[in-house]
Design a protein around this motif. Structure first.
Motif, PDB file in Angstrom:
ATOM      1  N   VAL A 184       0.875  -1.025   0.055  1.00  0.00           N
ATOM      2  CA  VAL A 184      -0.261   0.007  -0.111  1.00  0.00           C
ATOM      3  C   VAL A 184       0.994   1.242   0.090  1.00  0.00           C
ATOM      4  CG1 VAL A 184      -1.800   1.193   1.181  1.00  0.00           C
ATOM      5  CG2 VAL A 184      -1.747  -1.313   1.264  1.00  0.00           C
ATOM      6  N   ASP A 209      -3.771   4.080   3.167  1.00  0.00           N
ATOM      7  CA  ASP A 209      -4.440   3.010   3.871  1.00  0.00           C
ATOM      8  C   ASP A 209      -6.106   3.207   4.171  1.00  0.00           C
ATOM      9  OD1 ASP A 209      -1.929   2.257   4.693  1.00  0.00           O
ATOM     10  OD2 ASP A 209      -2.334   2.111   6.798  1.00  0.00           O
ATOM     11  N   ARG A 222      -9.079   1.019   2.438  1.00  0.00           N
ATOM     12  CA  ARG A 222     -10.336   0.683   3.322  1.00  0.00           C
ATOM     13  C   ARG A 222     -11.520   1.083   2.474  1.00  0.00           C
ATOM     14  NH1 ARG A 222      -6.782   2.334   7.344  1.00  0.00           N
ATOM     15  NH2 ARG A 222      -6.298   0.553   8.978  1.00  0.00           N
ATOM     16  N   LEU A 253      -5.751  -5.875   5.544  1.00  0.00           N
ATOM     17  CA  LEU A 253      -4.843  -4.799   5.530  1.00  0.00           C
ATOM     18  C   LEU A 253      -3.903  -5.010   6.734  1.00  0.00           C
ATOM     19  CD1 LEU A 253      -3.966  -2.401   4.458  1.00  0.00           C
ATOM     20  CD2 LEU A 253      -5.435  -1.119   5.960  1.00  0.00           C
ATOM     21  N   GLU A 283      -0.702  -3.675   8.737  1.00  0.00           N
ATOM     22  CA  GLU A 283       0.129  -2.644   9.050  1.00  0.00           C
ATOM     23  C   GLU A 283       1.418  -3.131   9.339  1.00  0.00           C
ATOM     24  OE1 GLU A 283      -1.497   0.406  11.270  1.00  0.00           O
ATOM     25  OE2 GLU A 283      -3.596   0.080  10.527  1.00  0.00           O
ATOM     26  N   SER A 339       2.103  -0.751   5.069  1.00  0.00           N
ATOM     27  CA  SER A 339       1.032  -1.377   4.863  1.00  0.00           C
ATOM     28  C   SER A 339       0.744  -2.570   3.562  1.00  0.00           C
ATOM     29  CB  SER A 339      -0.339  -0.554   5.086  1.00  0.00           C
ATOM     30  OG  SER A 339      -0.444   0.144   6.170  1.00  0.00           O
TER      31      SER A 339
END
Length: 113
Positions: A10, A15, A19, A49, A51, A56
């Motif tokens: 990502v 992030d 989402r 996802l 992190e 990420s």
């Protein structure tokens, strides 16, 4: 039936976009998403996802016809798939319409009871 389990980086600051992409894919665009999965022979798919200290990652796992699924993503010119490819490119930098840079992830263990 095959499985795909891969990670997509990502981009920094994306992030919330990741989402939102997932929410829209499984919300307002769910019918198109499911039609793609059925057409591609995918029977189950998960996204998460993760992190990490290095940034990420989106973890994607699916079961089905892996080659057909990626071929569909690369070649389908429907509005939905063009939108989908654009989101993936914007959020991860991965161009699903281009040939991969390397081999697919190697499945090391695939246990089934």
């Amino acid at each position: 039936m095959g499985v795909f389990n891969g990670v997509f980086p990502v981009k920094a600051g994306k992030d919330d976009d990741a989402r939102a992409f997932a929410a829209e894919t499984f919300g307002a665009r769910r019918a198109d998403f499911e039609a793609h999965l059925v057409r591609s022979g995918v029977t189950r798919e998960t996204w998460s996802l993760q992190e990490t200290p290095m940034g990420s990652l989106i973890n994607v796992w699916f079961e089905g016809d892996v080659e057909k699924a990626f071929t569909d993503l690369a070649t389908d010119d429907s509005d939905y798939i063009k939108w989908f490819r654009g989101q993936v490119l914007d959020i991860t930098g991965v161009d699903l319409g281009a040939a991969p840079d390397g081999p697919p992830p190697a499945v090391l263990i695939d246990y089934r009871a």
